[in-house]
Design a protein around this motif. Structure first.
Motif, PDB file in Angstrom:
ATOM      1  N   LEU A 159     -72.432  20.515   8.308  1.00 16.31           N
ATOM      2  CA  LEU A 159     -71.414  20.017   9.348  1.00 16.31           C
ATOM      3  C   LEU A 159     -70.077  19.774   8.542  1.00 16.31           C
ATOM      4  CD1 LEU A 159     -73.967  17.977  11.748  1.00 16.31           C
ATOM      5  CD2 LEU A 159     -73.299  20.425  11.636  1.00 16.31           C
ATOM      6  N   ILE A 160     -69.003  20.296   8.953  1.00 13.68           N
ATOM      7  CA  ILE A 160     -67.732  20.289   8.420  1.00 13.68           C
ATOM      8  C   ILE A 160     -66.756  20.050   9.384  1.00 13.68           C
ATOM      9  CG2 ILE A 160     -65.947  21.265   7.077  1.00 13.68           C
ATOM     10  CD1 ILE A 160     -68.185  23.347   6.093  1.00 13.68           C
ATOM     11  N   ASN A 161     -66.022  18.775   9.030  1.00 15.65           N
ATOM     12  CA  ASN A 161     -64.694  18.238  10.055  1.00 15.65           C
ATOM     13  C   ASN A 161     -63.470  18.457   9.031  1.00 15.65           C
ATOM     14  OD1 ASN A 161     -65.474  18.009  12.742  1.00 15.65           O
ATOM     15  ND2 ASN A 161     -66.791  16.141  12.019  1.00 15.65           N
ATOM     16  N   PRO A 162     -62.975  19.593   8.851  1.00 10.84           N
ATOM     17  CA  PRO A 162     -61.618  19.533   7.818  1.00 10.84           C
ATOM     18  C   PRO A 162     -60.809  18.403   8.017  1.00 10.84           C
ATOM     19  CG  PRO A 162     -62.079  21.531   8.657  1.00 10.84           C
ATOM     20  CD  PRO A 162     -62.920  20.716   9.514  1.00 10.84           C
ATOM     21  N   ASP A 163     -60.389  17.810   6.865  1.00 13.99           N
ATOM     22  CA  ASP A 163     -59.297  16.788   6.621  1.00 13.99           C
ATOM     23  C   ASP A 163     -58.158  16.827   7.601  1.00 13.99           C
ATOM     24  OD1 ASP A 163     -61.152  15.337   5.100  1.00 13.99           O
ATOM     25  OD2 ASP A 163     -60.024  16.018   3.341  1.00 13.99           O
ATOM     26  N   ASP A 164     -57.684  18.466   7.600  1.00 10.07           N
ATOM     27  CA  ASP A 164     -56.349  18.729   8.608  1.00 10.07           C
ATOM     28  C   ASP A 164     -56.681  18.904   9.849  1.00 10.07           C
ATOM     29  OD1 ASP A 164     -57.879  20.911   7.565  1.00 10.07           O
ATOM     30  OD2 ASP A 164     -56.006  22.013   7.033  1.00 10.07           O
ATOM     31  N   LEU A 167     -80.422  14.978  24.450  1.00  2.86           N
ATOM     32  CA  LEU A 167     -81.180  15.799  23.727  1.00  2.86           C
ATOM     33  C   LEU A 167     -80.882  15.757  22.194  1.00  2.86           C
ATOM     34  CD1 LEU A 167     -82.750  18.423  23.760  1.00  2.86           C
ATOM     35  CD2 LEU A 167     -80.793  19.768  24.154  1.00  2.86           C
ATOM     36  N   PHE A 168     -79.660  15.585  21.802  1.00  2.65           N
ATOM     37  CA  PHE A 168     -79.343  15.969  20.415  1.00  2.65           C
ATOM     38  C   PHE A 168     -79.290  14.506  19.532  1.00  2.65           C
ATOM     39  CE2 PHE A 168     -77.431  19.637  22.418  1.00  2.65           C
ATOM     40  CZ  PHE A 168     -78.112  20.582  21.739  1.00  2.65           C
ATOM     41  N   GLY A 169     -79.233  13.110  20.194  1.00  2.65           N
ATOM     42  CA  GLY A 169     -79.035  12.146  19.560  1.00  2.65           C
ATOM     43  C   GLY A 169     -77.679  12.110  18.825  1.00  2.65           C
ATOM     44  N   ASP A 170     -77.690  11.870  17.598  1.00  2.79           N
ATOM     45  CA  ASP A 170     -76.390  11.897  16.664  1.00  2.79           C
ATOM     46  C   ASP A 170     -76.126  13.310  16.081  1.00  2.79           C
ATOM     47  OD1 ASP A 170     -78.249  11.980  14.648  1.00  2.79           O
ATOM     48  OD2 ASP A 170     -77.431  10.257  13.578  1.00  2.79           O
ATOM     49  N   HIS A 171     -76.830  14.412  16.510  1.00  5.01           N
ATOM     50  CA  HIS A 171     -76.432  15.782  16.018  1.00  5.01           C
ATOM     51  C   HIS A 171     -75.542  16.237  16.770  1.00  5.01           C
ATOM     52  CE1 HIS A 171     -76.989  19.482  14.364  1.00  5.01           C
ATOM     53  NE2 HIS A 171     -77.232  20.222  15.618  1.00  5.01           N
ATOM     54  N   LYS A 172     -74.319  16.861  16.053  1.00  2.00           N
ATOM     55  CA  LYS A 172     -73.253  17.187  16.943  1.00  2.00           C
ATOM     56  C   LYS A 172     -72.989  18.767  16.525  1.00  2.00           C
ATOM     57  CE  LYS A 172     -71.387  12.627  16.867  1.00  2.00           C
ATOM     58  NZ  LYS A 172     -70.331  11.900  16.074  1.00  2.00           N
ATOM     59  N   VAL A 226     -61.024  14.777  13.930  1.00  2.00           N
ATOM     60  CA  VAL A 226     -62.658  14.665  14.288  1.00  2.00           C
ATOM     61  C   VAL A 226     -63.031  14.356  15.467  1.00  2.00           C
ATOM     62  CG1 VAL A 226     -64.531  13.164  13.222  1.00  2.00           C
ATOM     63  CG2 VAL A 226     -62.380  13.743  11.673  1.00  2.00           C
ATOM     64  N   PRO A 227     -63.787  15.260  16.192  1.00  2.00           N
ATOM     65  CA  PRO A 227     -64.108  15.007  17.412  1.00  2.00           C
ATOM     66  C   PRO A 227     -65.360  14.129  17.421  1.00  2.00           C
ATOM     67  CG  PRO A 227     -64.800  17.113  16.561  1.00  2.00           C
ATOM     68  CD  PRO A 227     -64.020  16.623  15.577  1.00  2.00           C
ATOM     69  N   GLU A 228     -65.456  13.526  18.950  1.00  2.00           N
ATOM     70  CA  GLU A 228     -66.584  12.557  19.253  1.00  2.00           C
ATOM     71  C   GLU A 228     -67.903  13.077  19.034  1.00  2.00           C
ATOM     72  OE1 GLU A 228     -66.192   9.210  21.631  1.00  2.00           O
ATOM     73  OE2 GLU A 228     -64.055   9.127  21.002  1.00  2.00           O
ATOM     74  N   TYR A 245     -68.764  16.832  18.765  1.00  3.10           N
ATOM     75  CA  TYR A 245     -69.207  18.051  18.275  1.00  3.10           C
ATOM     76  C   TYR A 245     -68.524  18.114  17.165  1.00  3.10           C
ATOM     77  CZ  TYR A 245     -64.475  19.500  19.670  1.00  3.10           C
ATOM     78  OH  TYR A 245     -63.042  19.558  19.922  1.00  3.10           O
ATOM     79  N   THR A 246     -68.798  19.212  16.101  1.00  2.00           N
ATOM     80  CA  THR A 246     -68.439  19.424  14.730  1.00  2.00           C
ATOM     81  C   THR A 246     -67.484  20.405  14.757  1.00  2.00           C
ATOM     82  OG1 THR A 246     -70.386  18.418  13.854  1.00  2.00           O
ATOM     83  CG2 THR A 246     -68.976  19.666  12.371  1.00  2.00           C
ATOM     84  N   GLN A 247     -66.415  20.432  14.115  1.00  2.00           N
ATOM     85  CA  GLN A 247     -65.424  21.457  13.863  1.00  2.00           C
ATOM     86  C   GLN A 247     -65.983  22.791  13.500  1.00  2.00           C
ATOM     87  OE1 GLN A 247     -62.817  21.638  15.553  1.00  2.00           O
ATOM     88  NE2 GLN A 247     -61.631  19.635  15.371  1.00  2.00           N
ATOM     89  N   VAL A 248     -66.823  22.678  12.218  1.00  2.00           N
ATOM     90  CA  VAL A 248     -67.177  24.031  11.760  1.00  2.00           C
ATOM     91  C   VAL A 248     -68.659  23.471  11.370  1.00  2.00           C
ATOM     92  CG1 VAL A 248     -66.935  25.453   9.797  1.00  2.00           C
ATOM     93  CG2 VAL A 248     -65.004  24.350  10.652  1.00  2.00           C
ATOM     94  N   VAL A 249     -69.696  24.564  11.784  1.00  2.00           N
ATOM     95  CA  VAL A 249     -70.998  24.639  11.256  1.00  2.00           C
ATOM     96  C   VAL A 249     -71.267  25.702  10.506  1.00  2.00           C
ATOM     97  CG1 VAL A 249     -73.622  24.114  12.096  1.00  2.00           C
ATOM     98  CG2 VAL A 249     -71.681  23.044  13.292  1.00  2.00           C
TER      99      VAL A 249
END
Length: 130
Positions: free
Chosen positions: A5-10, A100-105, A13-15, A17-21
């Motif tokens: 799970l990647i949230n690029p520095d630029d 459903l997902f808990g803390d998985h985004k 950071v979403p609450e 979901y994750t920007q890139v998986v």
């Protein structure tokens, strides 16, 4: 199976979901859009978006289990909402998604749609790697 799970520095950071998986595994699971229907195929929660969201995510969990997938193996979801209103719908979606997902985004997108079947307010599909 692993998900990076990647949230690029630029990027923000979403609450929820994750920007890139980045998914690595041996099998892909594609789950068709799940709707707020009981086992009998009939709409549950007519006019009640929160009830429909809870059941839709519960149905998504059942579909994943049938394929041998777990919620934490989901890398992408798409959420379709009739008459989408961010202020009204996002808090309800977040609650149902967490159930459903808990803390998985997983990566996700919300798509506002004009109409689905009469009375249906939400549908969610998913991709998992197992």
């Amino acid at each position: 199976m692993s998900l990076e799970l990647i949230n690029p520095d630029d990027l923000p950071v979403p609450e929820m979901y994750t920007q890139v998986v980045v998914a690595t595994g041996s099998k892909m699971v594609f789950v068709s859009g799940q709707q707020p229907e009981g086992r009998d195929g009939k709409l549950v929660g007519h006019g009640d978006f929160a009830a429909q969201a809870r059941l839709t995510f519960a149905n998504l969990g059942r579909a994943l289990r049938a394929a041998g997938a777990r919620p934490e193996q989901v890398c992408k979801i798409t959420i379709y909402i009739v008459g989408y209103d961010r202020d009204e719908h996002v808090p309800i979606i977040e609650e149902a998604q967490i159930s459903l997902f808990g803390d998985h985004k997983p990566a996700n997108v919300i798509v506002g749609v004009a109409v689905m079947s009469p009375g249906y307010l939400i549908e969610v599909d998913a991709i998992a790697i197992i």
